[in-house]
Each structure stands twice: as structure tokens, then as C-alpha cells.
Design a protein around this motif. Sequence first.
Motif, mmCIF file in Angstrom:
data_model
loop_
_atom_site.group_PDB
_atom_site.id
_atom_site.type_symbol
_atom_site.label_atom_id
_atom_site.label_comp_id
_atom_site.label_asym_id
_atom_site.label_seq_id
_atom_site.Cartn_x
_atom_site.Cartn_y
_atom_site.Cartn_z
ATOM 1 N N GLU A 133 0.838 -1.188 0.000
ATOM 2 C CA GLU A 133 0.000 0.000 0.000
ATOM 3 C C GLU A 133 0.883 1.251 0.000
ATOM 4 O O GLU A 133 1.830 1.356 0.787
ATOM 5 C CB GLU A 133 -0.892 -0.006 1.245
ATOM 6 N N GLY A 134 0.607 2.175 -0.915
ATOM 7 C CA GLY A 134 1.334 3.433 -0.978
ATOM 8 C C GLY A 134 2.571 3.428 -1.849
ATOM 9 O O GLY A 134 3.141 4.478 -2.119
ATOM 10 N N LYS A 142 -3.006 -7.307 -14.885
ATOM 11 C CA LYS A 142 -4.268 -6.688 -14.480
ATOM 12 C C LYS A 142 -4.337 -6.506 -12.974
ATOM 13 O O LYS A 142 -3.689 -7.226 -12.215
ATOM 14 C CB LYS A 142 -5.445 -7.563 -14.914
ATOM 15 N N ASP A 143 -5.150 -5.571 -12.567
ATOM 16 C CA ASP A 143 -5.517 -5.397 -11.156
ATOM 17 C C ASP A 143 -4.333 -5.256 -10.203
ATOM 18 O O ASP A 143 -4.323 -5.835 -9.124
ATOM 19 C CB ASP A 143 -6.416 -6.554 -10.703
ATOM 20 N N GLY A 144 -3.310 -4.501 -10.626
ATOM 21 C CA GLY A 144 -2.194 -4.236 -9.733
ATOM 22 C C GLY A 144 -1.193 -5.364 -9.579
ATOM 23 O O GLY A 144 -0.370 -5.337 -8.665
ATOM 24 N N ILE A 203 7.359 -4.842 -1.948
ATOM 25 C CA ILE A 203 6.423 -5.898 -2.341
ATOM 26 C C ILE A 203 5.593 -6.380 -1.158
ATOM 27 O O ILE A 203 6.109 -6.611 -0.068
ATOM 28 C CB ILE A 203 7.213 -7.075 -2.952
ATOM 29 N N ASP A 204 4.294 -6.563 -1.412
ATOM 30 C CA ASP A 204 3.406 -7.169 -0.426
ATOM 31 C C ASP A 204 3.726 -8.663 -0.380
ATOM 32 O O ASP A 204 3.374 -9.413 -1.301
ATOM 33 C CB ASP A 204 1.948 -6.940 -0.824
ATOM 34 N N GLU A 205 4.426 -9.069 0.664
ATOM 35 C CA GLU A 205 4.922 -10.454 0.726
ATOM 36 C C GLU A 205 3.814 -11.500 0.716
ATOM 37 O O GLU A 205 4.050 -12.632 0.304
ATOM 38 C CB GLU A 205 5.852 -10.657 1.928
ATOM 39 N N THR A 206 2.607 -11.143 1.129
ATOM 40 C CA THR A 206 1.503 -12.109 1.115
ATOM 41 C C THR A 206 0.995 -12.376 -0.300
ATOM 42 O O THR A 206 0.262 -13.339 -0.514
ATOM 43 C CB THR A 206 0.333 -11.636 1.999
ATOM 44 N N SER A 207 1.393 -11.541 -1.255
ATOM 45 C CA SER A 207 0.901 -11.696 -2.630
ATOM 46 C C SER A 207 1.880 -12.427 -3.540
ATOM 47 O O SER A 207 1.553 -12.705 -4.698
ATOM 48 C CB SER A 207 0.616 -10.310 -3.226
ATOM 49 N N VAL A 208 3.056 -12.745 -3.049
ATOM 50 C CA VAL A 208 4.112 -13.300 -3.897
ATOM 51 C C VAL A 208 3.830 -14.757 -4.268
ATOM 52 O O VAL A 208 3.487 -15.584 -3.419
ATOM 53 C CB VAL A 208 5.488 -13.198 -3.200
#
Length: 106
Positions: free
Chosen positions: A22-23, A56-58, A92-97
Motif C-alpha cells: 500500500e502506498g 491486471k488489477d495491480g 512488495i506485499d509479501e503475502t501476494s508473492v
Amino acid sequence: MIKNNHIDNIGGMEFATFRLKEGVTETTLVELSHKVEQEFLRRQDELVLHFLVRGKDGMYADVALATSQEKAEAYCQQWLSHPVALEYLELIDETSVDMTFWTRIN
């Protein structure tokens, strides 16, 4: 970044998808990616190509093509001890990797 113009030298790949924290902006991601290439990746002899793509979608993907899957995996491990690479990983958002490794078969 292209270190070798010979596509035939590609034997393995690291493919990691992720979202930014975020951000964090795409501009920041791209700037830090260039810094990682300058200070870390260009020193890796068997790294053939590294690039980022946006989906897509970030969603983003970080792609590294190397002479073998083993080399791609080894370079990935080195990110965890290189200061500039660690800065990049902080974005990086580590939960999305979702990181996978591949071997070329043709």
C-alpha cells in the motif's frame, strides 16, 4: 537488461508475481529495479535477461532468464543478502508473492 543476445543460452527462468505494498508507486518500483540491475544483476555472468511486466488489477511479474534453472534459483537466493535487492523486496506485499522456477525444454 540483456547481457547476452543469444536466446539459445536461456536454460531456466524465475517467474514471480506480486502486488506492491500500500502506498508504493509503480514509478518507485521501476526506479529501484533499475538500481538493482546496475548494482547487482549486471554482475551475474549467467543471467541472460531480467525484466518487469504489469498485469491486471495491480499485479506485477519479475522475470529472470538464466543459463539454467539452477542459476535462476541461485540468483534468487542472492537477493536476500544484497542491500539494494532487499530495498526492492521491501516494496512488495509479501503475502501476494507467487514465485516459480522453470527449465527450458525446447
